[in-house]
Design an enzyme around this catalytic site. Sequence first.
Site, PDB file in Angstrom:
ATOM      1  N   SER A  78       0.845  -1.315   0.237  1.00 51.86           N
ATOM      2  CA  SER A  78      -0.183   0.076   0.021  1.00 51.86           C
ATOM      3  C   SER A  78       0.688   1.204  -0.073  1.00 51.86           C
ATOM      4  CB  SER A  78      -1.006   0.007   1.143  1.00 51.86           C
ATOM      5  OG  SER A  78      -1.996  -0.704   1.071  1.00 51.86           O
TER       6      SER A  78
ATOM      7  N   LYS B 202       0.232   4.012  -2.791  1.00 53.36           N
ATOM      8  CA  LYS B 202      -0.683   4.845  -2.462  1.00 53.36           C
ATOM      9  C   LYS B 202      -0.238   6.299  -2.393  1.00 53.36           C
ATOM     10  CE  LYS B 202      -4.471   1.770  -0.881  1.00 53.36           C
ATOM     11  NZ  LYS B 202      -3.817   0.487  -0.349  1.00 53.36           N
TER      12      LYS B 202
ATOM     13  N   SER C 123      -5.978   3.591   4.309  1.00 54.42           N
ATOM     14  CA  SER C 123      -5.399   2.886   3.227  1.00 54.42           C
ATOM     15  C   SER C 123      -6.695   1.868   2.382  1.00 54.42           C
ATOM     16  CB  SER C 123      -4.285   1.693   3.651  1.00 54.42           C
ATOM     17  OG  SER C 123      -3.480   1.290   2.714  1.00 54.42           O
TER      18      SER C 123
ATOM     19  N   LYS D  49       2.780   6.927   4.787  1.00 52.89           N
ATOM     20  CA  LYS D  49       1.951   5.844   4.252  1.00 52.89           C
ATOM     21  C   LYS D  49       2.532   4.451   4.789  1.00 52.89           C
ATOM     22  CE  LYS D  49      -1.630   4.113   2.713  1.00 52.89           C
ATOM     23  NZ  LYS D  49      -1.447   3.259   3.774  1.00 52.89           N
TER      24      LYS D  49
END
Length: 392
Positions: free
Chosen positions: A61, A64, A121, A229
Site C-alpha cells: 500500500s 498509494k 489505506s 503511508k
Amino acid sequence: MRRVKIIIGITLILLCLFTQAVLAIDKPEFDLQTKSAILMDAKTGRILYEKNAHQKLPPASVTKIMTMLLAMEAVDEGRVKWDDKISTSELAAKMGGSQIWLEPGEEMTFEHLIKAVAVVSANDACVAIAEHLYGTEENFVKAMNDKAKELGLENTFFYNTNGLPPTDSDIQGNYTTAADVAKMSLELLKHPKILKFTSIWIDHIRDGESFLRNTNNLVRFFKGADGLKTGYTQEAGFCVSATAKKDGMRFIAVVMNAPNSKVRFNEARSLLNYAFSIHRSVDIVSKGEVVSKVKVFKGEIPEIDAVAKEDLKISVMKGEEKEAVKQTRLNKEVVAPVKVGDKVGEIVVLKGEEVLGRVDLVAKEEVAKANFFKIILQLFKKFISNIMNIFE
C-alpha cells in the site's frame, strides 16, 4: 625529544578519533532487520543513510503515495474539488484487502475518499478516485507510470492504484525501491494539505458510522510524525514511508520488507531519531520581516520594502552551521504598478552548491504607476546615472 614524540602520538590519536567520529556521522551503522531502507532530508533531498536502497521490491500500500500525489495534483489543477461527490463503480466496490466497504452506486465526497486512503489505506477508495479523475483505473495507472518517469524513478512500475498483488501470478505487480519511494514522498510533500489527512490518528466518515484509525502508529507515538503511508502484503512484508517535522526540520525514513509491524515502526523511528540528533534548526528569516529595499521604476514612489513571504528555517548537520551561506537575490528592476505580495526577489541558503532552503521576498506595499511627467523625469535620472557610471 621524547616529549615531542608523545605530543605527536597524542595528536595522531585525537586526529584518528575525530576522523572516526566524522565517518560515523557520514556513514551511520544500523543493525536493521529490514531488507531495504533509506533516510532523507526532506528539505534538500540529501541522503543520510541507505541500505539496499535501489533493490526492487513490492511496495504494497505504499503504492498509494503515488495515488495521493496524482489526486493532489488534480486538486491544484482544478480538475476536482474537495466537496465533489464521487459515485462508486462495481469495480471499486469489489476491491479486497483494506477498504471502507463502498457499495456500488454509493456516493462519497472526494475529501472523505482521500481521508480513507490516507488513514486506513482503503483500496476501494483508490479505485473510485482513479476512475473519477481519469475515467478508468487503467488510465490512472498509466498516469502513475508517466509520473514515475517524470520524477526519474527508473526502478518503479505500477500495475494498479493500491498495491494489491495480481491474482494471476504470471502478471508483473507493482515494484519500486526505497530510494524511489523517498523521491515520490518528497514530491507528495510539496502538497502540504495531504498532511491534514496522513496525520489523523482517529476519525470517522459517513456521519460517524464508519470509524477510521491510522495504520501508521508513528503518527500517534512519535513526536512530530505526520505521515505518510504504510503497506503490507505477504510478498512485500511490512513497509512504511514515514515523515516527521520538528523545529522546522523534516526527514523521510522509508522501510521496506520488515519482518513484522513492530520492527517496521521501530526501525523507522530509529532512523528519524538519528536524523534529528545530528541536525540543528537555524532561523534564517521570519514571515513579514523587512529584508531590503527594492527600487521601483515608473512608480509613484521610488522604492519599497521587500519582506519574507514565509518563515525560513533550515536544517544543517551539527558542526556545519558556518558552511551555510545566505544569499539575498533582488530583482534588478521592479516596474510599477506593484501589488502587495508581488515577488521582488528571494533568499536562498546554500552549502556549496546544495540548496538548504529558499523563500520568496515580496512587496510590502502597493505602488501605483506614476504619471507621464514623473516617468520622463525618472528616465532622465536613469540616463544621467548610466552616463556617470561609464566615466567612473
